[in-house]
Design an enzyme around this catalytic site. Sequence first.
Site, PDB file in Angstrom:
ATOM      1  N   ASP A 165       0.920  -1.212   0.029  1.00  8.88           N
ATOM      2  CA  ASP A 165       0.000  -0.138  -0.062  1.00  8.88           C
ATOM      3  C   ASP A 165       0.839   1.520  -0.141  1.00  8.88           C
ATOM      4  O   ASP A 165       0.298   2.301   0.620  1.00  8.88           O
ATOM      5  CB  ASP A 165      -0.974  -0.042   1.244  1.00  8.88           C
ATOM      6  CG  ASP A 165      -2.226  -0.864   0.847  1.00  8.88           C
ATOM      7  OD1 ASP A 165      -2.706  -1.031  -0.402  1.00  8.88           O
ATOM      8  OD2 ASP A 165      -2.705  -1.510   1.865  1.00  8.88           O
ATOM      9  N   ASP A 196      -7.329  -3.778  -5.156  1.00  8.84           N
ATOM     10  CA  ASP A 196      -7.027  -2.440  -4.621  1.00  8.84           C
ATOM     11  C   ASP A 196      -5.869  -1.879  -5.193  1.00  8.84           C
ATOM     12  O   ASP A 196      -5.755  -0.694  -5.152  1.00  8.84           O
ATOM     13  CB  ASP A 196      -7.015  -2.424  -3.070  1.00  8.84           C
ATOM     14  CG  ASP A 196      -8.010  -3.412  -2.481  1.00  8.84           C
ATOM     15  OD1 ASP A 196      -8.299  -4.326  -2.907  1.00  8.84           O
ATOM     16  OD2 ASP A 196      -8.238  -3.151  -1.354  1.00  8.84           O
TER      17      ASP A 196
HETATM   18  N1  GLY Z   1      -7.571  -1.366   0.433  1.00  9.65           N
HETATM   19  C1  GLY Z   1      -8.293  -1.976   1.443  1.00  9.65           C
HETATM   20  C2  GLY Z   1      -9.588  -1.402   1.637  1.00  9.65           C
HETATM   21  O1  GLY Z   1     -10.226  -0.769   0.669  1.00  9.65           O
HETATM   22  O2  GLY Z   1     -10.228  -1.762   2.739  1.00  9.65           O
END
Ligand code: GLY
Length: 400
Positions: free
Chosen positions: A113, A173
């Site tokens: 992330d 994501d």
């Molecule tokens: N990227 C993790 C979420 O959207 O909860």
Amino acid sequence: MNEHIYDLLKKMPEISGGEAEKALDFALEQTVGNLETFTHDFKRAFSENGFYTPTGNVNWTTGFWTGQIWLAWERAVKNGKEEWARRLKSAGEIQIESFLDRIDEKKEVDHHDMGFLYSPSCVAGYKLVGSGKGKEAAVKAADQLITRFHPVGEFIQAWGPMDQPENYRFIIDCLLNLPLLYWASQETGDRKYRDIAEKHIHTAIANVIREDYSTWHTFFMNMETGEPDHGAACQGYRDGSAWARGQAWGVYGTAMAYRYTGRKEYIEDFKHVTGYFLEHLPSDLVPYWDLEFGEGSEEPRDSSSASIAACGMLEMAKYMEPEDGEYYTGIARRIMKSVADGYAVKSPRESNGLVLHSTYSKKSPFNTCTPEGVDECNIWGDYFYMEALTRLCGDWNPYW
Ligand code: GLY
């Protein structure tokens, strides 16, 4: 499935220019009001009973709060609010120092992330006010992100140690983590970041979109061969359902994939994934936390998915034929009208966030997530709400 959604959409009102301006001005005021508590500290990922408490620079989510500060700074400058702009800029720069420290000290950065953390905070600070520390931190974050690339499977691994089959997977994501890599190539002149991003995009889009255009949240590859293996729910309700935010990441992610690669097939992917999202919305256009749940369900909503998808549509609209562009802009305007009228916070007494009724992770009998932040404000929900309003109030140069 909501087969009447397109009829309904035509009848629903769009957010007007004046309404978007007013909502953005309230968001600015609320953000400035938060600075006293949240300058040296960050907002947690989710509120409790509507109120965020402070945290250090941990988790995958702190970049959204800094991003909200930069969006507020842009608005304050536009409105001629000099004192607010000065305070917001100073807070943004203090937080960039924290992000530089975090990447230097490698605090909680062993995951993919880096884009969520470093694009809205450090890339934004570099683009907006020329922050040298922002640039340094973001390039280091891009270096960290590419350590998670598997050359055999051609993807960036989401979580966990890199040498275990149970972690040999990517998640939808991640498409929003990749703009950081394109930016790093542009800034450093080194193609390696964008080459990796391009390979990941190709692997991800080829596998996360199912035949009916719903999406997998997570997708496992075979560690021996690097071949696609199987999809699995983590935050969605069950294997085979469509987690609302995963689908929304898919809407914005395919738009970004097109923006950065120029590959025309991603426009079609965008249309399909967006179509599935729209056809599974309830009549007020704000999804339940999983698209399995429809009109009249008792399940909580995920308002953040509505704003994320709207941002994706507004981004994609810029690259489409005018007729298509107007179509998706119109839908985004209708979604944001519903979020602004029915979900946004109206007074600091109600909440110190911007948008209520968002869901981080809800446990089901079939998924593997840790339950948290259900029917609360979520920090990315606040950020993307403000990004969508900013996009609706004039030209905006994305932080992504
Ligand atoms: N990227 C993790 C979420 O959207 O909860």
